[in-house]
Every structure is written in C-alpha cells, then in structure tokens.
Enzyme design. Structure first.
Site, PDB file in Angstrom:
ATOM      1  N   CYS A   2     -64.423  15.426  19.714  1.00 21.32           N
ATOM      2  CA  CYS A   2     -63.014  15.738  19.918  1.00 21.32           C
ATOM      3  C   CYS A   2     -62.893  16.951  20.834  1.00 21.32           C
ATOM      4  O   CYS A   2     -63.879  17.610  21.139  1.00 21.32           O
ATOM      5  CB  CYS A   2     -62.368  16.053  18.590  1.00 21.32           C
ATOM      6  SG  CYS A   2     -62.751  14.864  17.305  1.00 21.32           S
ATOM      7  N   ARG A  27     -64.101  13.606  25.942  1.00 20.80           N
ATOM      8  CA  ARG A  27     -64.808  13.932  24.699  1.00 20.80           C
ATOM      9  C   ARG A  27     -64.326  13.092  23.528  1.00 20.80           C
ATOM     10  O   ARG A  27     -65.014  12.976  22.517  1.00 20.80           O
ATOM     11  CB  ARG A  27     -64.599  15.391  24.365  1.00 20.80           C
ATOM     12  CG  ARG A  27     -65.124  16.260  25.447  1.00 20.80           C
ATOM     13  CD  ARG A  27     -65.513  17.567  24.906  1.00 20.80           C
ATOM     14  NE  ARG A  27     -66.521  18.111  25.738  1.00 20.80           N
ATOM     15  CZ  ARG A  27     -67.640  18.645  25.291  1.00 20.80           C
ATOM     16  NH1 ARG A  27     -67.888  18.685  24.020  1.00 20.80           N
ATOM     17  NH2 ARG A  27     -68.512  19.131  26.117  1.00 20.80           N
ATOM     18  N   TRP A  74     -61.653  11.871  18.428  1.00 20.59           N
ATOM     19  CA  TRP A  74     -62.571  10.737  18.262  1.00 20.59           C
ATOM     20  C   TRP A  74     -62.741  10.590  16.759  1.00 20.59           C
ATOM     21  O   TRP A  74     -63.306  11.470  16.098  1.00 20.59           O
ATOM     22  CB  TRP A  74     -63.912  11.043  18.941  1.00 20.59           C
ATOM     23  CG  TRP A  74     -64.894   9.918  18.908  1.00 20.59           C
ATOM     24  CD1 TRP A  74     -64.976   8.869  19.773  1.00 20.59           C
ATOM     25  CD2 TRP A  74     -65.967   9.731  17.965  1.00 20.59           C
ATOM     26  NE1 TRP A  74     -66.021   8.049  19.435  1.00 20.59           N
ATOM     27  CE2 TRP A  74     -66.641   8.551  18.324  1.00 20.59           C
ATOM     28  CE3 TRP A  74     -66.414  10.432  16.852  1.00 20.59           C
ATOM     29  CZ2 TRP A  74     -67.742   8.062  17.621  1.00 20.59           C
ATOM     30  CZ3 TRP A  74     -67.507   9.950  16.144  1.00 20.59           C
ATOM     31  CH2 TRP A  74     -68.166   8.781  16.539  1.00 20.59           C
ATOM     32  N   ASN A  99     -62.672  20.141  15.220  1.00 12.10           N
ATOM     33  CA  ASN A  99     -63.785  19.287  15.651  1.00 12.10           C
ATOM     34  C   ASN A  99     -64.877  19.413  14.608  1.00 12.10           C
ATOM     35  O   ASN A  99     -65.145  20.517  14.134  1.00 12.10           O
ATOM     36  CB  ASN A  99     -64.387  19.762  16.986  1.00 12.10           C
ATOM     37  CG  ASN A  99     -63.461  19.530  18.152  1.00 12.10           C
ATOM     38  OD1 ASN A  99     -62.395  18.958  18.002  1.00 12.10           O
ATOM     39  ND2 ASN A  99     -63.879  19.992  19.328  1.00 12.10           N
ATOM     40  N   GLY A 100     -65.558  18.322  14.297  1.00 13.14           N
ATOM     41  CA  GLY A 100     -66.659  18.386  13.328  1.00 13.14           C
ATOM     42  C   GLY A 100     -66.317  17.631  12.065  1.00 13.14           C
ATOM     43  O   GLY A 100     -65.373  16.820  12.036  1.00 13.14           O
ATOM     44  N   GLU A 482     -82.945   2.093  29.356  1.00 19.11           N
ATOM     45  CA  GLU A 482     -81.799   2.811  29.910  1.00 19.11           C
ATOM     46  C   GLU A 482     -80.849   1.822  30.591  1.00 19.11           C
ATOM     47  O   GLU A 482     -79.623   1.929  30.477  1.00 19.11           O
ATOM     48  CB  GLU A 482     -82.295   3.898  30.882  1.00 19.11           C
ATOM     49  CG  GLU A 482     -81.218   4.693  31.591  1.00 19.11           C
ATOM     50  CD  GLU A 482     -80.234   5.426  30.667  1.00 19.11           C
ATOM     51  OE1 GLU A 482     -80.459   5.495  29.455  1.00 19.11           O
ATOM     52  OE2 GLU A 482     -79.208   5.912  31.188  1.00 19.11           O
ATOM     53  N   LYS A 486     -76.953   1.225  29.570  1.00 18.66           N
ATOM     54  CA  LYS A 486     -75.823   1.367  30.500  1.00 18.66           C
ATOM     55  C   LYS A 486     -74.956   0.114  30.454  1.00 18.66           C
ATOM     56  O   LYS A 486     -73.747   0.205  30.399  1.00 18.66           O
ATOM     57  CB  LYS A 486     -76.305   1.573  31.953  1.00 18.66           C
ATOM     58  CG  LYS A 486     -76.878   2.931  32.300  1.00 18.66           C
ATOM     59  CD  LYS A 486     -75.908   4.077  32.286  1.00 18.66           C
ATOM     60  CE  LYS A 486     -75.808   4.725  30.959  1.00 18.66           C
ATOM     61  NZ  LYS A 486     -76.718   5.730  30.544  1.00 18.66           N
ATOM     62  N   GLU A 489     -72.979  -0.215  27.046  1.00 22.21           N
ATOM     63  CA  GLU A 489     -71.939   0.756  26.699  1.00 22.21           C
ATOM     64  C   GLU A 489     -70.695   0.646  27.579  1.00 22.21           C
ATOM     65  O   GLU A 489     -69.600   0.923  27.107  1.00 22.21           O
ATOM     66  CB  GLU A 489     -72.468   2.195  26.638  1.00 22.21           C
ATOM     67  CG  GLU A 489     -72.906   2.785  27.929  1.00 22.21           C
ATOM     68  CD  GLU A 489     -73.548   4.164  27.752  1.00 22.21           C
ATOM     69  OE1 GLU A 489     -73.144   4.916  26.865  1.00 22.21           O
ATOM     70  OE2 GLU A 489     -74.460   4.478  28.539  1.00 22.21           O
ATOM     71  N   HIS A 505     -93.605 -12.795  21.823  1.00 18.17           N
ATOM     72  CA  HIS A 505     -93.703 -12.584  20.367  1.00 18.17           C
ATOM     73  C   HIS A 505     -92.365 -12.775  19.677  1.00 18.17           C
ATOM     74  O   HIS A 505     -92.177 -12.338  18.557  1.00 18.17           O
ATOM     75  CB  HIS A 505     -94.272 -11.185  20.085  1.00 18.17           C
ATOM     76  CG  HIS A 505     -95.659 -10.989  20.619  1.00 18.17           C
ATOM     77  ND1 HIS A 505     -96.751 -11.629  20.083  1.00 18.17           N
ATOM     78  CD2 HIS A 505     -96.130 -10.274  21.675  1.00 18.17           C
ATOM     79  CE1 HIS A 505     -97.831 -11.301  20.769  1.00 18.17           C
ATOM     80  NE2 HIS A 505     -97.480 -10.486  21.751  1.00 18.17           N
ATOM     81  N   LYS A 603     -68.065  11.575  24.679  1.00 16.81           N
ATOM     82  CA  LYS A 603     -69.101  12.400  25.291  1.00 16.81           C
ATOM     83  C   LYS A 603     -69.433  13.516  24.311  1.00 16.81           C
ATOM     84  O   LYS A 603     -68.525  14.050  23.670  1.00 16.81           O
ATOM     85  CB  LYS A 603     -68.530  12.987  26.582  1.00 16.81           C
ATOM     86  CG  LYS A 603     -69.547  13.574  27.508  1.00 16.81           C
ATOM     87  CD  LYS A 603     -70.093  12.528  28.432  1.00 16.81           C
ATOM     88  CE  LYS A 603     -71.122  13.084  29.376  1.00 16.81           C
ATOM     89  NZ  LYS A 603     -71.987  12.013  29.887  1.00 16.81           N
TER      90      LYS A 603
END
Ligand code: F6R
Length: 608
Positions: A2, A27, A74, A99-100, A482, A486, A489, A505, A603
């Site tokens: 947040c 964020r 968020w 935040n948190g 990676e 990408k 997301e 396998h 973020k």
C-alpha cells in the site's frame, strides 16, 4: 504494497496528497482514500478502484485544506471495497492510514468490542483508530493515547494518524514497514516512499523501526521506542529521477525494458576498471571479510530470486564456492547451513520485501558473519540491515513486473563474481575476459531491443493460448523461469518453466498443437541435448519458438527462431531475457490487460 502520504502546510495539501497517491499507485491499486481538514471539519472520501476513481469523487468546489492523510491500498484483511479502504476511522475523530499487518488485531478487536466499540470494516487497521479514541475517551491526550495504542500493536506497520481535534499535528509510526518524513519550508510531509513527495521536497528523514514522529508545520520530532529523541539526519536526495513521466512510452514496463542498456551502464560505471572490478566497490572491509568465505547463501524472492539462481551457476563454475539460493519465504524453514565462513547475499529491487528482510534478520541471529545486499533502493530496510550494500543504480522501477531491476542485479552479481575471483586469486586472464564482456553488455542489449517486429509476431502466437511452456538448461533454466513469470504476471496466461531434460518426466503429456513452447538454446555444451528435447516437442506437434545466439539451424521449428547477439556464455542469459520481456509485454497488449498494474499484484511486497 500500500502507499501512504500525508501533509501539513499553509498551502492546500489536497492536490499534493492526490499527486502523491498517483505516484504511489504502483504499490497498491485496489482502493484509495483521503481524509483532509478544512477548518474544524475533516472530510473523508474513499473509492474502490484506482486513484482516478477517488479523484472523480472529490467535491468540485474549491478546497483549501492544510492537513490531510491519504492511502492507496492492496488488500490483505478484507476485500477491496470502500468500507475497507483507508483512512479507517473511529467516530469521525481519529483517522488512520496503515501499511503492513497488525498481527494481534483479532485479540485487540475482541477487547475493544467488549468495551462496546462497533467495527465498520473488515480491516486490521480499524483497531488502531479505536484504540487511540478509547484511550482519549479515558482522559489521555492525542500524543499519549497514540503512543499507548502503538505499544499494544504487534506486527508490521507504517501509520499516519490525524485527530479531528488536533489540527496542527500528524503522527507517524514505523515498524518493519517504511515511512519517511519530507521536510519543506514551514511545511512537513510523511510518506511510505520518497517517490510520493518528490514534487514537493528533496529533504528526507528515514524513520527506523520503533520510532514515532510528531509532525507539525514547523517541525518534526521523532522519538525512539524508549521515548528518547531519535537522532535522524536529514538527507538530501536528488528527486529528479523520481519521475512518473512515461517519456513517450506507453507503459512504465515498456520504458523500463528500453532503459536497460543505460541502467546496466549505470550499474557498472565507476566500478569496473580496465581489467577487473575496482577495489572497495562493496564498501570498505568487504574484500577482507570475504577472503575466507567457503559458502554463499543467497535469499531473494520472485525475479530477484531468479538472478540469484544464475549467480549459483557462476559461483560453482568460476569460484568453486558452494552457493545455495533460497526463496525469502522458505529460507527459515530449512535448517540454515551454519558456517562462520558464509557470505549471505540478499537481492531485492525494493529493499523492503518482507520475506527477504525477515530472512536476513533471522540469518543474522544465527551468527552468519558477512551480509551483503544487492538492492535498487538506497536507505531501504535491506540496505540498513546489511553489513555491505551494492546499489544496482537502475533508477526507480514503477512497472509492477520487474525488468531493468533483473538485468542490473545480474550486472552487479557479475561484479561480485569478479571481485570474489580477484580476492580468491583466480587468473587475471579469466577476470579480464569477463570484465570486457560485461562492459559490452549494454551494446548487445541495445541491439536486442531493436528487434521488436519478431517479438510482436511471437506475441500473436501466444495471446490466444491458455498455457505456455518455457524450457532451458543449466544457466538458462533461471531465465526460462523468469520468462514464464513475466508472461503469467502481465498476460495472465498460465506459464511454466522446466529444465528441458525434465520434459520427458511428465510435462511432455501437456504437449499438443495448442501448446506454445519457448526454448532457450545456448551455444554451449548443452546444445545437443536441448536440440533433442526440442525434437521431442516438435514430434508431438508443439509449436516451438527458439531464442539463442546461434543462427538459423536445424533447431529452428515452425514457431521461428530469435537470434540474439553472442557474448560469453556466462553473460548470454542476460541478453536472452530481453526477448522474453518484450514477448510478454506485446502479448499483454494484445490481451488488453493492465500491463503496469496487473490484477492482484503490487510492487514491493511488505507483508510475509
Ligand atoms: C516479478 C516481480 C516480483 C519481485 C519480488 C521481489 O516481476 O516483480 O516477483 O521480483 O516481489 O521483489 P524485490 O526485488 O523488491 O525484493
């Protein structure tokens, strides 16, 4: 996650708060809210959705507000909704942005309810507002009531609080979640990130865990958890780079991908000599401290974890030093290797990732002697908790999907490799070869960025699919991971990465004509084996796109081949990530997803 912004000034702070929220929106972006004072009245406006939705709800009349706090959220506790958006309030008197996570909020809530307090949201934050209000009802002033409430909280928090009856004060508090004070002339601000305040000041105080700040127009007084005055220096930061200007690009992610050559140049600038790394680039005493290191432990999350996995290969091959890489969220669950000669490296764009930070704190308790962080944000928690820091110098990364942070982390890890090679007396020749190749890397990436047509046509192959597979071997496997991260997301296409040899396998069962496969084809000893793996896919009608430094060869399948510039094998994976970033970007554009703010993400993940 947040974002918090607050301000107190003679000028109207409302536009500053809204601009601050826009700058912090990357964020957290599921809801937003603001509480602002006009004389004795505090207005509270909240909206589900983006800051723009909040802005649209602001009154049309001219507002002159000298004090306010704002938040972009968020969701952790409670779904994204107006009710759960911050500021959270108690009786239209106490207003709190947070935040948190308040870990003991359930206990506190029960106690408050037993005293007759009614809750209106599903958030953990609301307890903070009610606690303060209750202490004030019992006779305490705003300052003491807030200090008492804070002493009752367990968990991570950055808080900004205002009281309807205290027009001249904002209280800020920090524990395990960043909070900075921005200083102006006869005005002061508070925010979770200097990005929010860059348009109004370049003078910042970085609060530390346990500290509480009493912020008025004229001054800001910060105290430690013991109640003593905190000794925080005001730091001048060049806020010019904290811009939210797209600079002609359509998205921050696109801009940041194209900034990569420049970002890598900044990572290595002044750190790379003619034949090897300059001495002292990791801080004084580092080289002495790592002289006897026999073990390297890396801890990181997400994209940063992938860069660590590449260093693991480098460490084994060029240093002969055992290297283990753990996810920040998992590190503490395995008995860590306890050796006095371990170098613990954390890697992080934000420097605030809670999982990585708590791993570092945990590792320090086990007595690991040397800690280094490779990080993009100076003054971040990881930088402050580590013995040594190497800043990646990538500049602010706004797009939620990490791109330039990744390649600059790899450039910095290469500087670490070169430094350890020198300290551990590896041949000057080997060091020189890598040094030269690292210096040339921006040029190769620049060239790779120019091939946008081929990335766009690969995106056309992907955007209607529901799944994709990414294959790599050895050094290229972390790059395959990676690439898959990408794609998933930002385009929401399910993507998985496999070491190419693992296909047979199990995952080979997934292959049919609808499954696109992106295979990284190196020019090294793995070439023959990966060619066989590609044949296995092609024989089952899977469409294979190959990426690598070789020209068109028999590996080319009907998905096409993307030829990237060739450099030393150890650095070629860094170039090969660029096509995957752009393929994901163009796929997301075709799908019409929100590239810079993908759903459910944020973020800087400051909760564990
Ligand atoms: C992926 C992404 C995340 C971050 C991860 C760690 O594109 O951005 O996976 O890499 O949350 O964040 P930092 O590097 O800030 O510790």
């Amino acid at each position: 996650m947040c974002g918090i912004v607050g301000g107190i000034s003679d000028r109207n702070v409302l536009p500053i708060l809204i601009e601050g929220l826009k700058r912090l929106e990357y964020r957290g972006y599921d809801s937003a809210g603001v509480a602002f004072r006009e004389n004795s009245k505090i207005s509270l406006i909240k909206a589900k959705g983006r800051v723009l939705d909040l802005e649209n709800k602001l009154p049309e009349k001219k507002i002159k507000s000298n004090q306010g706090i704002a938040h972009t959220r968020w969701a952790t506790h409670g779904v994204p909704s107006e009710k759960n958006a911050h500021p959270q309030i108690s009786e239209n008197k106490i207003f709190v942005v947070h935040n948190g996570i308040i870990e003991n909020h359930m206990n506190l809530k029960e106690k408050l309810q037993s005293e007759g307090v009614k809750f209106r949201s599903d958030t953990d934050t609301e307890v903070v507002a009610h606690l303060i209000n209750l202490h004030m009802q019992k006779g305490m002033d705003f300052d003491s009531a807030t200090l008492k409430a804070i002493s009752q909280l367990k968990g991570a928090y950055a808080l900004a609080i205002i009281d309807k009856d205290n027009p001249d004060l904002i209280i800020g508090a920090r524990n395990q979640s960043p909070l900075v004070i921005g200083e102006g002339y006869d005005e002061n601000f508070v925010a979770s990130d200097i990005m929010a305040l860059a348009p109004v000041t370049n003078k910042f105080k970085f609060m530390e865990d346990g500290q509480v700040a009493f912020i008025t127009k004229e001054k800001n007084h910060v105290i430690t958890s013991n109640g003593n005055a905190a000794k925080l220096k005001t730091q001048e930061i060049d806020s010019n780079s904290y811009t939210n200007d797209l600079g002609g690009f359509n998205h921050f992610m696109e801009k940041e991908i194209f900034e990569q050559p420049d970002a890598i140049s900044k990572s290595i600038e002044g750190r790379l000599g003619k034949n090897e790394t300059q001495e002292g680039i990791f801080g004084s005493g580092f080289e002495e401290a790592v002289k006897d290191v026999t073990n390297i432990q890396i801890v990181a999350c997400g994209t940063s974890y992938h860069s660590g996995r590449i260093f693991e290969y480098w460490s084994h091959k060029f240093l002969g030093i055992n290297c283990r890489v753990d996810y920040g969220s998992e590190y503490q669950y395995q008995e860590p290797i306890k050796t006095k000669k371990t170098l613990l490296v954390t890697i992080s764009q934000s420097g605030e990732t809670a999982d990585t930070l708590s791993s570092l704190k945990f590792a320090k308790k086990t007595g690991l002697p040397v800690t280094l962080t490779i990080c993009n944000v100076a003054n971040s928690s990881l930088c402050r908790e580590s013995d040594y820091t190497l800043l990646t110098n990538a500049g602010p990364e706004i797009g939620v999907a990490s791109t330039k942070a990744f390649v600059t982390q790899l450039a910095c890890l290469n500087l670490l490799l070169l430094t350890l090679m020198r300290v551990h007396n590896q041949t000057p020749n080997a060091r020189k070869k890598i040094t030269d190749a690292l210096r040339d890397l921006p040029k190769h990436i620049d060239k790779t960025l120019k091939m946008t047509d081929v990335y766009k046509s690969t995106a056309k192959l992907l955007f209607k699919r529901s799944s994709a597979l990414f294959l790599g071997r050895g050094l290229y496997f972390p790059i395959a991971r990676e690439g898959a991260l990408k794609l998933k997301e930002i385009s929401y296409i399910h993507a998985e990465a496999y070491p190419a040899g693992e296909l047979k396998h199990g995952p080979l069962a997934l292959i049919d004509r609808d499954m696109p496969v992106i295979a990284l084809v190196p020019d090294n000893e793995h070439l023959d084996k990966i060619q066989s793996n590609i044949q296995e896919v092609a024989a089952r009608k899977g469409k294979v796109v190959t990426i690598g430094p070789l020209g068109k060869t028999k590996i080319t399948k009907d998905g096409g081949h993307i030829k990237i510039p060739k450099t030393l094998d150890l650095l070629n994976p860094i170039i090969s990530v660029v096509p995957m970033q752009l393929i994901s970007y163009y796929t997301a554009l075709l799908k019409g997803t929100d590239v810079d703010k993908p759903r459910n993400l944020a973020k800087s993940v400051t909760v564990e």
